[in-house]
Design a protein around this motif. Structure first.
Motif, mmCIF file in Angstrom:
data_model
loop_
_atom_site.group_PDB
_atom_site.id
_atom_site.type_symbol
_atom_site.label_atom_id
_atom_site.label_comp_id
_atom_site.label_asym_id
_atom_site.label_seq_id
_atom_site.Cartn_x
_atom_site.Cartn_y
_atom_site.Cartn_z
ATOM 1 N N ARG A 213 -2.502 -10.098 1.089
ATOM 2 C CA ARG A 213 -1.505 -9.156 0.590
ATOM 3 C C ARG A 213 -2.032 -8.379 -0.606
ATOM 4 O O ARG A 213 -1.323 -7.537 -1.164
ATOM 5 C CB ARG A 213 -0.243 -9.918 0.156
ATOM 6 N N CYS A 214 -3.267 -8.688 -1.019
ATOM 7 C CA CYS A 214 -3.750 -8.217 -2.319
ATOM 8 C C CYS A 214 -4.530 -6.907 -2.205
ATOM 9 O O CYS A 214 -5.402 -6.771 -1.347
ATOM 10 C CB CYS A 214 -4.643 -9.292 -2.919
ATOM 11 N N HIS B 236 3.031 -18.905 -5.485
ATOM 12 C CA HIS B 236 2.957 -18.135 -4.246
ATOM 13 C C HIS B 236 2.327 -19.019 -3.188
ATOM 14 O O HIS B 236 1.227 -19.538 -3.401
ATOM 15 C CB HIS B 236 2.123 -16.862 -4.448
ATOM 16 N N TYR C 203 0.125 -10.715 -7.563
ATOM 17 C CA TYR C 203 1.413 -11.106 -7.007
ATOM 18 C C TYR C 203 2.528 -10.930 -8.044
ATOM 19 O O TYR C 203 3.591 -10.401 -7.735
ATOM 20 C CB TYR C 203 1.361 -12.563 -6.527
ATOM 21 N N ILE D 58 6.815 -5.930 -2.004
ATOM 22 C CA ILE D 58 5.515 -6.600 -1.954
ATOM 23 C C ILE D 58 4.964 -6.444 -0.543
ATOM 24 O O ILE D 58 5.673 -6.687 0.428
ATOM 25 C CB ILE D 58 5.672 -8.095 -2.281
ATOM 26 N N TYR E 74 -3.074 -15.378 -1.584
ATOM 27 C CA TYR E 74 -2.511 -14.032 -1.704
ATOM 28 C C TYR E 74 -3.469 -12.996 -1.123
ATOM 29 O O TYR E 74 -3.152 -11.817 -1.023
ATOM 30 C CB TYR E 74 -2.208 -13.728 -3.179
#
Lengths: 326, 325
Positions: A289-290, A229, A250, A270, A286
């Motif tokens: 986005r986590c 990623h 992810y 996602i 990440y």
């Protein structure tokens, strides 16, 4: 099992007018003897750049900033161009995503496969031609004698990819890098190309680094998987463990985001987008986005930890047990 | 209730030209013809999604192009909301276009690089509505909002957008005239995994909120399973099987459908794989074999398969063109 190629802390940067884009950030993995290792991730995750770096084909403004790539006791990062030329095509071969453009339109298909034997095995013209036809037969091209006299434009996409595989395996390489080998092919053609790769890998003993974004291809073809990623490897696991117990947030999101042909599911995309790698943040890429992000994730890069035999993940939330295992 | 759109025995044939065609004419006594679509009948019900699947070269995109009159059918009828479209003059067909829109496969290539997002989304309104500049602007922005693009993107140009954003512009452009039917030709195949999921969910949401119908053309069977309520399978210019989505995926009747389903890699290492494969490749649409078109590749082929194939109902609402089912 011994590693055929061992990539350690490899970083690749591209200089731009706005700063350096760190496309690959301290990536480590190894491809073992006789295995198919899948390298998966979205576009822009650095999969292809990693493959290009293994072949030492990164061109300016890109450069290898650190790390090592060990192949047969030698570090590819320290070899000069002449030495690398000995390795490319002989010990490491590449199958690209666009077989038609990778083939020379002005040479017959037979001539191109035969060249591999002339260049890398020093065979005579007549011998190499004979071997080329044998290779075309091996990759399942019907009427190889006649087809060898034809040009790339007379071949379908699937047949072009077979020719690429014939060229790649002609020199019995130790490592075969297949960069999205079935993207752009029809499903049934793609299935047959994957079967062929698996079979020939087994027969010739070549290890395969299979780059793909298709988790279906991973599940049916790979032994182990490395998930990338935004230029970082976030999880490495045997294929069954990856699908049964995906650990990194992810990977979990990736598995849930694809529609399935075998059953009805609720699909969850996602969240967010792959972050810009221009002056990328220091910590986990990440983080934005986590769902389990905390302050530490943005500051510090999580190290790879083994959470089950052979199953490695780089995530603080998994380490602390905040992200409950699945 | 009659279906929203009926495609009735449509054929699209292309004449070959050039020296090779001339030689063939001498050899065969008649000029060679590519039978891209060779008698296709499908119904699209109001408010539903019909999936049209098949491999490259099977003619599925030509069906779509015939439907929005990017090619003229050689024979057959297309009816939309009960009205016959095939006989219409181009001028009269323009009256239908706002209700019948299309989204193309390549999100970036189907946008005009010299127009801003705003211009492109407002363009159909200029052609098909009497709205003034201020109203067009308002409507354009409302639609952009609906497809998940903020007003700040409205003044950008295609090269400043990602693939997913480009496809959203294409969807907005199709949506702006309030169509009844949108033909989607592989709208997600150029997109990355995470973007694909979002575009699929967006399409489904829009269909429900606007009561839209889709003809969804794809070779990605997993996406078709997610979006379509009925699925038609095309091979070499004809429909070989049609059924509800659940029925088709669970009980494929035609060997071609079975082979297509078996070829899709399932994201589960323990999934049982159907080892069923077809030999060879799709034949040329110039030399179409008589009888069943799959005959030469089908492991079950019998002498009877050389006879013309009946298209029969094998279970309620489930049709297949195969002698052996």
């Amino acid at each position: 099992m011994t590693a055929v190629v061992e990539v350690r802390d490899l970083s690749v940067g591209f200089a731009t007018d706005y700063g350096e884009v760190e496309a690959v950030d301290e990536v480590s993995f190894e491809v073992r003897e006789g295995e198919v290792l899948g390298l998966v991730g979205e576009s822009g995750s650095g999969k292809s750049v990693t493959a290009t770096a293994i072949l030492r084909l990164i061109r300016k403004p890109g450069r290898l900033t650190q790390g090592s790539i060990m192949l047969g006791g030698r570090d590819l990062c320290r070899l000069n161009e002449d030495e690398l030329q000995q390795i490319r095509g002989t010990e490491i071969a590449l199958i690209s995503q666009t077989p038609r453009t990778a083939l020379n339109p002005l040479l017959t298909v037979g001539q191109q496969v035969a060249r591999m034997f002339v260049l890398h095995a020093g065979l005579t013209k007549a011998e190499s031609r004979k071997r080329a036809i044998e290779m075309l037969a091996l990759v399942g091209i019907p009427e190889p004698e006649r087809r060898a006299r034809q040009y790339a434009h007379q071949f379908s996409g699937g047949m072009c990819q077979r020719v690429m595989i014939a060229m790649a395996l002609a020199t019995r390489p130790r490592l075969l890098i297949a960069d999205e080998p079935t993207t752009g092919l029809d499903v049934s053609t793609a299935a047959r190309i994957l079967d062929l790769l698996r079979e020939l890998g087994r027969e010739t003993g070549a290890s395969i680094l299979l780059i793909t974004h298709d988790l279906g291809v991973v599940a049916t073809t790979c032994h182990r998987v490395a998930v990338m990623h935004a230029g970082q490897v976030v999880e490495v696991a045997p294929v069954r463990a990856l699908f049964r117990h995906p650990a990194h947030p992810y990977t979990r999101a990736l598995v849930r985001s694809i529609p399935r042909v075998d059953r009805e599911i609720t699909m969850e995309p996602i969240p967010g987008a792959v972050p810009s790698l221009l002056n990328a943040p220091a910590g986990c890429r990440y983080a934005d986005r986590c769902p389990w992000v905390e302050e530490r994730c943005r500051r510090q890069k999580p190290a790879m930890t083994e959470i089950a035999p052979e199953h490695f993940v780089a995530c603080f939330a998994v380490e602390d047990g905040r992200a409950a295992p699945v | 209730m009659p279906p929203l759109c009926e495609v009735d025995d449509v054929k699209v044939h292309f004449a070959l030209r050039g020296s090779a065609a001339w030689l063939r004419t001498l050899r065969d006594g008649k000029p060679p013809v590519v039978r891209a679509v060779d008698g296709v009948s499908i119904d699209i019900e109001a408010g539903s999604t019909l999936g049209l699947v098949g491999e490259s070269g099977c003619g599925k995109s030509t069906v779509a192009r015939a439907l929005v009159r990017l090619v003229r059918p050689t024979a057959g009828h297309i009816r939309f909301e009960g009205a016959e479209l095939t006989g219409l003059s181009d001028q009269d067909f323009n009256e239908v276009r706002p209700h019948l829109q299309m989204v193309f496969q390549d999100p970036a290539a189907s946008l005009n690089p010299r127009l801003s997002v705003r211009r492109m989304v407002e363009e159909p309104l200029k052609l098909h509505s009497a709205l003034g500049a201020a109203e067009r602007k308002e409507r354009g922005e409302a639609v952009l909002e609906e497809v998940g693009l903020g007003a700040e993107l409205a003044d950008r140009y295609p090269h400043e957008l990602s693939g997913g954003q480009c496809q959203r512009v294409n969807i907005a452009r199709a949506l702006v005239t309030n169509p009844r039917l949108i033909v989607l030709d592989e709208p997600t195949s150029a997109l990355d995994v995470s973007l694909r999921a979002r575009v699929i969910l967006l399409l489904e949401e829009l269909r429900q909120s606007h009561g839209l119908s889709y003809l969804f053309i794809s070779h990605d069977l997993a996406t078709v399973r997610y979006l379509a309520s009925r699925v038609a399978v095309m091979y070499l210019g004809v429909i070989v099987e049609e059924a509800t989505t659940a029925e088709l995926f669970d009980r494929p009747a035609h060997p071609y459908t079975r082979a297509l389903l078996a070829a899709v890699p399932v994201p589960d290492p323990d999934a049982k794989r159907d080892p069923f494969v077809l030999s060879g490749e799709i034949p040329s649409p110039i030399d179409i074999p008589a009888g069943c078109r799959l005959r030469a590749r089908c492991p079950f082929a019998q002498p009877v398969c050389a006879e013309p194939v009946p298209y029969r109902e094998v279970a309620p609402g489930h049709f297949a063109a195969c002698h052996l089912v």
